[in-house]
Motif scaffolding. Structure first.
Motif, PDB file in Angstrom:
ATOM      1  N   ARG A 111       0.846  -1.199   0.000  1.00  0.00           N
ATOM      2  CA  ARG A 111       0.000   0.000   0.000  1.00  0.00           C
ATOM      3  C   ARG A 111       0.882   1.250   0.000  1.00  0.00           C
ATOM      4  O   ARG A 111       0.425   2.336   0.349  1.00  0.00           O
ATOM      5  CB  ARG A 111      -0.934   0.027   1.229  1.00  0.00           C
ATOM      6  N   SER A 112       2.143   1.082  -0.434  1.00  0.00           N
ATOM      7  CA  SER A 112       3.120   2.161  -0.313  1.00  0.00           C
ATOM      8  C   SER A 112       3.705   2.630  -1.636  1.00  0.00           C
ATOM      9  O   SER A 112       4.528   3.546  -1.660  1.00  0.00           O
ATOM     10  CB  SER A 112       4.275   1.704   0.601  1.00  0.00           C
ATOM     11  N   LYS A 123       7.449   3.704   2.398  1.00  0.00           N
ATOM     12  CA  LYS A 123       7.384   4.426   1.129  1.00  0.00           C
ATOM     13  C   LYS A 123       8.769   4.679   0.544  1.00  0.00           C
ATOM     14  O   LYS A 123       8.932   4.726  -0.678  1.00  0.00           O
ATOM     15  CB  LYS A 123       6.613   5.731   1.308  1.00  0.00           C
ATOM     16  N   THR A 181      -9.897  -1.804 -10.021  1.00  0.00           N
ATOM     17  CA  THR A 181      -8.786  -0.855 -10.163  1.00  0.00           C
ATOM     18  C   THR A 181      -7.731  -1.067  -9.095  1.00  0.00           C
ATOM     19  O   THR A 181      -6.560  -0.734  -9.300  1.00  0.00           O
ATOM     20  CB  THR A 181      -9.296   0.592 -10.080  1.00  0.00           C
ATOM     21  N   SER A 183      -6.588  -0.809  -4.783  1.00  0.00           N
ATOM     22  CA  SER A 183      -6.488   0.274  -3.807  1.00  0.00           C
ATOM     23  C   SER A 183      -5.286   1.168  -4.092  1.00  0.00           C
ATOM     24  O   SER A 183      -4.338   0.764  -4.763  1.00  0.00           O
ATOM     25  CB  SER A 183      -6.357  -0.309  -2.392  1.00  0.00           C
ATOM     26  N   ASP A 184      -5.334   2.376  -3.549  1.00  0.00           N
ATOM     27  CA  ASP A 184      -4.184   3.270  -3.649  1.00  0.00           C
ATOM     28  C   ASP A 184      -2.968   2.612  -3.004  1.00  0.00           C
ATOM     29  O   ASP A 184      -3.058   1.986  -1.943  1.00  0.00           O
ATOM     30  CB  ASP A 184      -4.471   4.591  -2.922  1.00  0.00           C
ATOM     31  N   GLY A 185      -1.821   2.764  -3.664  1.00  0.00           N
ATOM     32  CA  GLY A 185      -0.582   2.227  -3.121  1.00  0.00           C
ATOM     33  C   GLY A 185      -0.254   0.809  -3.516  1.00  0.00           C
ATOM     34  O   GLY A 185       0.864   0.335  -3.272  1.00  0.00           O
ATOM     35  N   THR A 189      -1.676  -1.390  -9.280  1.00  0.00           N
ATOM     36  CA  THR A 189      -2.496  -0.213  -9.535  1.00  0.00           C
ATOM     37  C   THR A 189      -1.631   0.989  -9.890  1.00  0.00           C
ATOM     38  O   THR A 189      -1.862   1.670 -10.900  1.00  0.00           O
ATOM     39  CB  THR A 189      -3.348   0.119  -8.296  1.00  0.00           C
ATOM     40  N   GLU A 190      -0.629   1.246  -9.074  1.00  0.00           N
ATOM     41  CA  GLU A 190       0.210   2.424  -9.288  1.00  0.00           C
ATOM     42  C   GLU A 190       1.059   2.280 -10.543  1.00  0.00           C
ATOM     43  O   GLU A 190       1.262   3.259 -11.278  1.00  0.00           O
ATOM     44  CB  GLU A 190       1.085   2.674  -8.058  1.00  0.00           C
ATOM     45  N   ASN A 193      -1.273   2.841 -13.553  1.00  0.00           N
ATOM     46  CA  ASN A 193      -1.655   4.246 -13.680  1.00  0.00           C
ATOM     47  C   ASN A 193      -0.521   5.105 -14.227  1.00  0.00           C
ATOM     48  O   ASN A 193      -0.771   6.208 -14.722  1.00  0.00           O
ATOM     49  CB  ASN A 193      -2.102   4.802 -12.321  1.00  0.00           C
ATOM     50  N   ARG A 194       0.700   4.610 -14.133  1.00  0.00           N
ATOM     51  CA  ARG A 194       1.865   5.382 -14.560  1.00  0.00           C
ATOM     52  C   ARG A 194       2.503   4.828 -15.831  1.00  0.00           C
ATOM     53  O   ARG A 194       3.650   5.131 -16.137  1.00  0.00           O
ATOM     54  CB  ARG A 194       2.888   5.453 -13.420  1.00  0.00           C
TER      55      ARG A 194
END
Length: 341
Positions: A111-112, A123, A181, A183-185, A189-190, A193-194
């Protein structure tokens, strides 16, 4: 045909035709000693996509470790067209402690992402992993298992609204794709999105190697390599049937309404029909049984392994099947002497 390009990371370079095993520093311990993750980079001589395979973002989820290691060290990659970045253990501190989360403050590495140079320890670790070994890739696969006390049939989690992610998810060739999609982190997903399409592969349970699931996942990786031209000897796999679960009403977690000892009547991967008894919750005297039944006809993607529950604890993850898929699964399971485990 032109040669492949070198793969570069902060502190090193892997030329075409080279393989490097590195232990890359992402943090430090209380004693100031480095925390290093193992990374194997195989750079093929011929051009092609750059791909990451990662596992153990949760330190006790072990099945994916063996998938990544076998691809890196047991496959013949002499014909590899492209570059392969293999990270079998992302969360080294949690792996050493054999627990899900980072031991310090119980933070979740998954989640980081994509991380930060100046934020929490989790993070900062995620940032160094992401910038050096995820961001340079064209796509990737992140392997997970269920948490302790539960087990999953092999399935893919992916954002199917993204065409490139959907291509990757379909190429893996699993029976079940859960469209979300994330969760954030979360790494997949990340990354997606990038600009680095990524999927999560869920398989089995924590704290063990499960050979049949490892082999199934290896077949999925081989199918992906064929889809993207990394190996000419591979072929894209069609699993025979597939269901993509997109709507919330197509899936549910059944939870215990009472505490007790659980007798699970079906294994992961089993087809259950509406009204079928999935499990029974009893007290120590077996004189107050509570029956849990299927609210709709579907597939048990995940089931309880630890047979004790409090009220509210999850019992199983049930996904709905369309009629044509259900009929295929019914034929398969009726022809099999045992339900898949």
């Amino acid at each position: 045909m032109a040669d492949n390009e070198a793969f570069t990371y902060n502190g090193g370079k892997v030329e075409p035709g080279e393989t490097q095993d590195i232990r890359y520093g992402i943090s430090e311990t209380y004693l100031g000693d480095p925390v290093r993750i193992p990374v194997t980079i195989i750079n093929g001589e011929q051009p092609g996509p750059t791909v990451f395979l990662s596992a153990a973002a949760h330190g006790d989820e072990l099945n994916g470790i063996e998938v990544v290691r076998e691809v890196a060290y047991e496959w013949d990659l002499s014909d590899l067209a492209g570059t392969l970045v293999c990270m079998p253990v992302l969360n080294v501190p949690a792996f050493l402690a054999q627990q899900r989360y980072l031991p310090i403050y119980d933070r979740d590495l998954n989640r980081s992402f994509p991380g930060s140079e100046t934020s929490t320890g989790a993070k900062r670790m995620a940032y160094r992993i992401y910038q050096n070994f995820i961001a340079p890739c064209d796509f990737g696969i992140d392997f997970h298992t269920s948490t302790r006390g539960r087990t999953n049939m092999l399935h893919v989690r992916a954002d199917m609204s993204d065409p490139e992610v959907a291509r990757l998810a379909n190429a893996f060739g699993s029976h079940v794709i859960i469209d979300s999609t994330g969760s954030d982190g979360v790494l997949r997903t990340e990354a997606s999105n990038r600009g680095t399409p990524a999927i999560t592969v869920e398989m089995g349970e924590a704290h063990r190697f499960q050979r049949e699931l490892i082999d199934e996942a290896l077949a999925g990786v081989e199918s992906v390599f064929a889809e993207y031209g990394l190996r000419t000897t591979s072929t894209v796999n069609w699993p025979g049937w597939r269901t993509v679960i997109s709507r919330k009403n197509e899936k549910t977690w059944l939870r215990a309404d009472s505490g007790g000892i659980v007798d699970m009547h079906h294994d992961r991967g089993a087809l259950v029909h509406e009204g079928d008894r999935i499990c029974t919750i009893t007290n120590p005297f077996k004189d107050d049984n509570v029956t849990v039944v299927a609210p709709f006809t579907g597939l048990l993607v995940g089931v309880l392994e630890n047979p004790v529950v409090y009220p509210g604890n999850p019992l199983c993850h049930l996904v709905e099947l369309k009629d044509n898929v259900r009929r295929v699964v019914e034929r398969e399971q009726s022809a099999s002497p045992e339900t898949p485990v």
